[in-house]
Write a protein that holds these residues in place. Structure first.
Motif, short mmCIF file in Angstrom:
data_model
loop_
_atom_site.label_atom_id
_atom_site.label_comp_id
_atom_site.label_asym_id
_atom_site.label_seq_id
_atom_site.Cartn_x
_atom_site.Cartn_y
_atom_site.Cartn_z
N VAL A 123 0.83 -1.21 0.00
CA VAL A 123 0.00 0.00 0.00
C VAL A 123 0.86 1.25 0.00
N SER A 176 1.19 4.12 -2.88
CA SER A 176 0.87 5.51 -2.54
C SER A 176 2.03 6.45 -2.90
N LEU A 180 -5.74 3.68 -4.87
CA LEU A 180 -4.31 3.38 -4.94
C LEU A 180 -3.79 3.43 -6.37
#
Length: 284
Positions: A152, A156, A184
């Motif tokens: 993640v 990002s 995302l």
């Protein structure tokens, strides 16, 4: 979920990913596979297909390199197969959580087995994912949770197109998963079965081959079927059969309860003590 075995598509996902990796790298593209699995099954499948092609005299094969995180915190690379062509690309398999050989059971790299080792390797794992995202033209996520912190955070921290996530969803649409993926920067592709999941990689390989060779049609029975039409037919056929495939176990269970209760002259509730092995033919 790479090795989840659907009864009608046993083991196809691993094979199709390996075939796509070899076909792509053979055309001069570098392919990087990031895996949190400890086992080397996918690596072994790449080796198996590699040998089959080499034995047939096709030497346009790519190299194969494996990467693991060493105790020093640096990524260690080992080339296990050399390229058979100067124009071929590379296949790099990176074991994010360490590697355990299925032959010798020996481990290589830092094995991430608990929260402590997960935390210690977090920064290195995030960095290697970020580097892959920045350098690759396309990125496909399969079998990984969108709640995994290194993944993640790497998503990002980077931006790009041609990023996809494949996940199994019985309803073919999940607003939570879809929204998280889009947030995302991913294109969510939801499939209804593991069979359809494995077919995705096979279709990408076929499409890539057609583009490479400039073929406008996919030959079928000597007549040729336009690839777009082939995909439409495949999707329509799947829509017709998917409900039956997803409920086939219920049909078999109900049939046995009804038939056996009549044969054994007993209440269906007592059949839980009866074990029956069923064999089914895939084709006539």
């Amino acid at each position: 979920c790479l090795y989840a075995r659907a009864p009608w598509r046993d083991g196809y996902l691993m094979r199709n990913i390996a075939q796509l990796a070899i076909a792509s790298a053979a055309s001069g593209v570098d392919v990087r596979i990031l895996t949190t699995n400890y086992d080397d099954y996918l690596e072994a499948e790449i080796r198996r297909i590699y040998k089959l092609i080499a034995d047939q005299g096709d030497y346009g094969l790519p190299s194969l390199t494996i990467e693991v995180l060493s105790d020093s915190g640096k990524w260690s690379s080992t080339k296990v197969l050399g390229a058979k062509s100067g124009t071929a690309g590379r296949i790099i398999v990176t074991y994010l959580h360490g590697r355990v050989s299925q032959r010798s059971s020996k481990s290589r790299g830092v094995l991430v087995l608990n929260e402590q080792s997960y935390g210690l390797t977090y920064s290195s794992t995030r960095t290697v994912i970020e580097n892959a995202l920045r350098s690759d033209d396309a990125f496909v996520i399969v079998g990984s949770s969108l709640g995994d912190h290194p993944l993640v955070h790497a998503l990002s921290a980077t931006s790009g197109s041609n990023r996809y996530v494949l996940f199994k969803n019985a309803d073919y649409h999940d607003p939570v998963d879809g929204s998280r993926a889009r947030h995302l920067g991913l294109v969510p592709l939801a499939v209804r079965s593991y069979g359809q999941l494995s077919s995705f990689f096979e279709e990408v390989r076929i499409a890539r081959s057609l583009v490479k060779h400039g073929a406008p049609a996919y030959p079928a029975g000597g007549t040729g079927v336009a690839y777009s039409e082939r995909i439409d037919r495949w999707a329509d056929k799947f829509k017709i059969t998917e409900d039956l495939l997803l409920r086939i176990h219920e049909f078999v269970r109900n049939w046995y309860e009804t038939s056996l209760s009549g044969l054994l002259k007993c209440n269906p509730s007592l059949l839980r003590d009866v074990r029956v092995e069923a064999w089914a033919r895939v084709a006539p």
